[in-house]
Design a protein around this motif. Sequence first.
Motif, PDB file in Angstrom:
ATOM      1  N   ASP A 128      39.699  44.284  38.205  1.00  0.00           N
ATOM      2  CA  ASP A 128      40.627  43.172  38.019  1.00  0.00           C
ATOM      3  C   ASP A 128      40.379  42.189  39.157  1.00  0.00           C
ATOM      4  N   THR A 129      40.050  40.944  38.812  1.00  0.00           N
ATOM      5  CA  THR A 129      39.548  40.006  39.811  1.00  0.00           C
ATOM      6  C   THR A 129      40.133  38.622  39.607  1.00  0.00           C
ATOM      7  N   ILE A 130      40.523  37.979  40.723  1.00  0.00           N
ATOM      8  CA  ILE A 130      40.794  36.546  40.702  1.00  0.00           C
ATOM      9  C   ILE A 130      39.911  35.911  41.773  1.00  0.00           C
ATOM     10  N   VAL A 131      39.646  34.622  41.630  1.00  0.00           N
ATOM     11  CA  VAL A 131      38.825  33.875  42.587  1.00  0.00           C
ATOM     12  C   VAL A 131      39.697  32.801  43.205  1.00  0.00           C
ATOM     13  N   LYS A 150      36.696  39.787  49.242  1.00  0.00           N
ATOM     14  CA  LYS A 150      35.303  39.688  49.686  1.00  0.00           C
ATOM     15  C   LYS A 150      34.783  38.305  49.298  1.00  0.00           C
ATOM     16  N   PRO A 151      33.778  37.796  50.028  1.00  0.00           N
ATOM     17  CA  PRO A 151      33.336  36.416  49.810  1.00  0.00           C
ATOM     18  C   PRO A 151      32.795  36.166  48.405  1.00  0.00           C
ATOM     19  N   LEU A 152      33.079  34.968  47.913  1.00  0.00           N
ATOM     20  CA  LEU A 152      32.564  34.550  46.613  1.00  0.00           C
ATOM     21  C   LEU A 152      31.037  34.487  46.625  1.00  0.00           C
ATOM     22  N   GLN A 176      37.063  33.374  48.108  1.00  0.00           N
ATOM     23  CA  GLN A 176      37.045  34.835  48.023  1.00  0.00           C
ATOM     24  C   GLN A 176      37.248  35.337  46.593  1.00  0.00           C
ATOM     25  N   PHE A 177      36.652  36.515  46.333  1.00  0.00           N
ATOM     26  CA  PHE A 177      37.106  37.353  45.232  1.00  0.00           C
ATOM     27  C   PHE A 177      38.284  38.177  45.754  1.00  0.00           C
TER      28      PHE A 177
END
Length: 286
Positions: A128-131, A150-152, A176-177
């Motif tokens: 599950d991820t947002i940016v 963690k970095p995009l 970031q992620f």
Amino acid sequence: MDVDPCQLLIVGGQSDPNTCRIVDQAHLRDVDYVFWDTDLEQARQIAWDFQHPTIDLGDRSVRPKSIYLRYNVFGDDATNNHAAFELCESFAHTWTHIKWLNRSTAGDTNNKSRNLKLARQFGFSIPDTIVIGDATPLINHPAPENTIAKPLSGGDHAHVVREIQHPERLLNLTPQFVQEKLDGENLRIFSIGGELTAFHLQTNAVDYRTDDSVVVRRIVVPSNLRDSIEQLVSKIGFDYCALDFRCRDGFDEPVFLEINSFPMFVAFDDACENQLADQTLAFLVD
């Protein structure tokens, strides 16, 4: 100047253990190779033209059938290292008959967001991820112990959100992620010339690279991942890469994290008795 034909030109720094492993293994396998050390002061004494597929390295002219080219992040002289890498990369790009790892993707950005989308398309579970561009709202994140950032782009480490919940630190973060924290086992699977080799990384760290005591051991490639890996690697066009997974529970439910286009490999090569180096040489050298 006389021209020396060779099977393999190795370009990288003596201070890089990854490049040294390829040099050592090429020597052991009696490969006809030339090593150009980008750590040396004369590293940028390189020239080539558009008339012949030869490259001048100092006072030597070489005609390689294949090239192993690795940018040296360990060297002290980044300017010389970068110049040598760029000169040899442009040579390899120009003479398309020369065998070269990841030729079809060289110079392209290995975009993590695109890769996550492709991974899901080919059947992987993804976190599950947002940016986010502005990380400061993470100061009020409701589940900081169960979430990582963690970095995009780039290869900096992942962190549990709780560890970075300081206004100044959040303010200075790049995009970031923000992802769910997974607590199962870490897996890394190398694909070299289409051959898959899997490893288990035994660690309690969120990012195994921060754990000096991490234990690496070779395992059988999980059968439920093989087809999706082959499809993803083929779609992107990598000859050499590694895919990282973290499971939700033990070794169950592996979740795709990212695919690395030219990863460091020595610790993993140690765990499989140099089979990764041998696979790399087998791909490059007929």
